[in-house]
Design an enzyme around this catalytic site. Structure first.
Site, PDB file in Angstrom:
ATOM      1  N   GLU A  46       1.657  -0.335  -5.010  1.00 12.66           N
ATOM      2  CA  GLU A  46       0.751   0.763  -5.342  1.00 12.66           C
ATOM      3  C   GLU A  46       1.677   1.963  -5.536  1.00 12.66           C
ATOM      4  O   GLU A  46       2.210   2.495  -4.554  1.00 12.66           O
ATOM      5  CB  GLU A  46      -0.236   1.012  -4.205  1.00 12.66           C
ATOM      6  CG  GLU A  46      -1.251   2.087  -4.539  1.00 12.66           C
ATOM      7  CD  GLU A  46      -2.217   2.357  -3.398  1.00 12.66           C
ATOM      8  OE1 GLU A  46      -3.410   2.523  -3.670  1.00 12.66           O
ATOM      9  OE2 GLU A  46      -1.761   2.415  -2.228  1.00 12.66           O
ATOM     10  N   ASP A  95       0.836  -1.190   0.000  1.00 15.26           N
ATOM     11  CA  ASP A  95       0.000   0.000   0.000  1.00 15.26           C
ATOM     12  C   ASP A  95       0.879   1.252   0.000  1.00 15.26           C
ATOM     13  O   ASP A  95       1.864   1.323   0.735  1.00 15.26           O
ATOM     14  CB  ASP A  95      -0.893  -0.031   1.245  1.00 15.26           C
ATOM     15  CG  ASP A  95      -1.816   1.159   1.341  1.00 15.26           C
ATOM     16  OD1 ASP A  95      -2.690   1.295   0.477  1.00 15.26           O
ATOM     17  OD2 ASP A  95      -1.648   1.954   2.290  1.00 15.26           O
TER      18      ASP A  95
END
Length: 695
Positions: free
Chosen positions: A382, A346
């Site tokens: 990401e 993330d």
């Protein structure tokens, strides 16, 4: 202390480790002046003993307690300066979770006691709280090593490259075939019905939203909501207990084993960019109390405040060697002891930030890439955060795959009819080579998707022109505004048959586009059967019917179509190439590895901003080695216009005939009549060249 013999212990293994006749405790803190180990009764309500850790080796405090074994509950209290203006927030009134604990006993509770300061005072975080927090926090647990026996590494047996992103609870919470006792648990994921569903879809990897122990934000609890997605980690080694079933922690390991038996990898979405302790007004739960100045990136101008490139209040300082060690130890633990096959990072840009900015050769990436265990698992980034220069699509090390939001946006804009949509989609169909084709990267580096947990579901992309997030309690201010969605004439649900047909075609076409694009396809759980979140594009706090998959109203025809196009992709190597396609001429037959034509067989007019129809012929890449060459040819015909279009299929010099592989149109039984075929409005048709189809 009663019947507990204390000795030096070792600093070399962090956390609490049972060694057969006692437990070694070791914890990192560079700036503390003393660390207390607190032991608790079996129910966690009574603090029974406090032991000052007697030894310090460098920044590691340690002790060995003979006779203390598995199941013992404990926590830490850290002494040191309380000087927020210098970045130090030590407060021994706050019980702290062991960063290395593998289990937690009890739950997090909200309340002012978890704050290191007194919120009733005007100075807020500059004040000092004397309230004990032990009653509001779970206790760390001394684990039994047998519960975390090393999992043998296996040879990956992927049947396809399809990633299926799912929430560990929402996936099964309403599934009719999952027993009530298992709904919403790790164990439910391995039940026969869900395994059968995964096999039908042909998924190669299940990517789970965060399962690290996390905390419900206080502001959500006050509104009667919860942190459903789990991007609020505080225990990087402990599986989140709210997903435990009857088998508890073992249920997670059993789930992984069951998926492996079906040839499915397990990828975890991990959040090492920030923690649940939030900004300077957040709670003191673990890292802040142990050594705030080491664990977090602090403002150089005013260390009272945190660098906040994550947008979540703080940023973990992975540039510090012991914080980096913790992250790497955590990753290795999930691979070697829990059996997972990879990770999706993330806000991955945050992990690559050095003092001079994002650096693909930064310490975290260098350490990860040289690690003999972690360099051999799936790594997905990401590729952004909200800090300066935060958007880094295509700039991660070659071992990484990356979520390609540029592909998502191009896909949505094409199918809703935006100008220049065809040109942008064409680049995405070829794995966005302009971004990824460098440094020996593979075409699979681009993870292609139409929707993910963050944003509209596929169904809502065709039902809503704007977000509907009022249930989140933020007056619809949260969530993305640039959704590139279309409601096709009516906002929300409708019984209008024309609108329903348009939406159905567009959903099928977007899913099909993902499956025929070069790169790695990913679909959001529920998109395969039209799951809706009623227009909520930020359901992070909706642990209810909004966030859970609605299996009762599943569109089984769409699910069947998704399985069909997944099988089509798996069957055709031309759609799953490792090399990028640039239209180079192949030595084997003198043909280009990718060719663009219009529906009449001529050249595509790429200067037309409203271009709505085009074809792409995909062949084996010109640079493909001889041992991997394929004669698989696939023709893809895209028609996003409001009218059905006549397609003239090109003649082939080898005399082979084109056969319809699939169509996203609703008349799926249409065949090829001579060299012409009708491609329905808002649809994509795929054709394959077959020698045995020659008349």
């Amino acid at each position: 202390m009663k019947q507990i013999k204390i000795s030096e212990g070792t600093p070399h293994v962090l956390g609490a480790r049972y060694l057969g006749h006692g437990t070694n405790f070791a914890v990192f803190s560079e700036n503390a002046t003393a660390i207390e180990l607190c032991l608790f009764s079996p129910d966690g309500t009574q603090e029974t003993d406090r032991i000052f850790l007697p030894e310090r080796t460098g920044p590691v405090w340690h002790v060995f307690l003979e006779g203390v074994g598995p199941g013992t509950l404990y926590g830490y209290r850290a002494h040191g300066p309380f000087a927020p203006e210098k970045g130090h927030r030590f407060n021994p009134n706050k019980l702290l979770l062991d960063p290395y604990t593998r289990e937690m006993s009890g739950t997090w509770k909200t309340g002012d006691a978890v704050l290191g300061y007194d919120p009733s005072l005007r100075e807020l975080d500059m004040s000092f709280s004397e309230t004990d927090s032990a009653g509001l926090v779970p206790k760390s647990v001394v684990s039994d090593p047998a519960d975390f026996a090393r999992v043998p590494r296996r040879q990956k047996l992927k049947r396809s490259d399809l990633i299926y992103e799912a929430h560990p609870k929402g996936l099964s919470q309403t599934h009719p075939d999952v027993p009530d006792a298992l709904k919403g648990t790790y164990e439910a994921i391995a039940t026969a019905s869900l395994l059968a569903h995964f096999k039908t879809l042909g998924i190669g990897a299940l990517e789970l939203l965060p399962v690290h122990g996390f905390v419900d934000d206080a502001f959500l609890v006050k509104k009667g909501l919860r942190n459903y997605w789990g991007y609020n980690s505080v225990a990087f080694f402990a599986p989140e207990p709210r997903y435990f079933g009857p088998k508890g922690l073992q249920g997670f390991r059993d789930m992984v084993a069951a998926l492996h038996d079906e040839g499915i990898d397990v990828i975890l979405d991990v959040v090492y960019n920030h923690t649940a302790e939030a900004d300077h007004l957040g709670p003191t739960l673990c890292f802040r109390g142990l050594d705030n100045a080491s664990y977090y990136r602090l403002s150089q101008e005013n260390p009272r405040f945190y660098v906040n490139d994550t947008g979540c209040g703080n940023m973990l300082n992975v540039a510090h060697p012991f914080v980096l060690r913790m992250v790497l130890d955590s990753l290795r633990f999930w691979v070697t002891s829990m059996g997972v096959d990879g990770f999706r990072f993330d806000l991955g840009t945050s992990l690559g930030r050095e003092d001079h900015g994002f650096d693909p050769r930064g310490g975290f990436f260098d350490a990860l890439r040289q690690d003999p265990t972690l360099s051999n698992v799936t790594l997905i980034a990401e590729p952004w955060d909200i800090g300066p220069g935060g958007y880094q699509l295509g700039q991660f090390p070659p071992e990484f795959q990356e979520w390609n939001d540029r592909y998502r946006d191009a896909l949505r804009r094409f199918w809703r009819g935006d100008d220049h949509g065809a040109q942008a989609l064409a680049a995405g169909l070829l794995a966005t080579a302009a971004k990824f084709d460098h440094s020996g990267r593979r075409a699979s580096s681009s993870v292609n998707f139409v929707s993910a947990h963050d944003g509209f579901t596929l169904a809502d992309t065709t039902r809503y022109s704007k977000k509907h997030n009022m249930a989140n309690g933020e007056k619809n201010r949260d969530g993305h505004n640039g959704n590139y969605s279309a409601n096709w004439g009516i906002e929300g649900e409708t019984d209008n048959p024309d609108t329903q047909q348009k939406r159905s075609r567009v959903q099928r076409s977007m899913l099909a586009t993902v499956m025929v694009s070069q790169g790695t396809p990913m679909i959001l759980a529920g998109d395969e059967f039209g799951n809706s979140q009623a227009g909520n594009n930020n359901a992070y706090c909706q642990d209810n019917e909004t966030g859970w998959l609605n299996w009762a109203d599943a569109d089984t025809a769409l699910a069947d179509f998704t399985a069909q196009i997944s099988a089509f992709r798996a069957t055709h190597p031309a759609l799953r190439q490792t090399r990028f396609l640039h239209g180079a001429i192949r030595a084997s037959d003198g043909l280009a590895d990718v060719e663009w034509i219009n529906f009449e067989g001529g050249s595509v007019n790429w200067d037309d901003p409203g271009l709505g129809c085009f074809c792409m012929i995909v062949r084996g890449a010109a640079q493909t080695p001889e041992f991997a060459q394929t004669d698989d040819d696939v023709l893809l015909a895209f028609n996003r216009t409001d009218q059905a279009q006549q397609l003239t299929l090109p003649d082939r010099a080898d005399g082979a005939a084109w056969q319809l592989g699939f169509t996203s149109g609703l008349d799926s039984g249409a065949g090829v009549l001579g060299n012409t075929i009708v491609v329905e409005e808002h649809s994509l048709s795929a054709f394959i060249a077959q020698q045995d189809a020659i008349a």
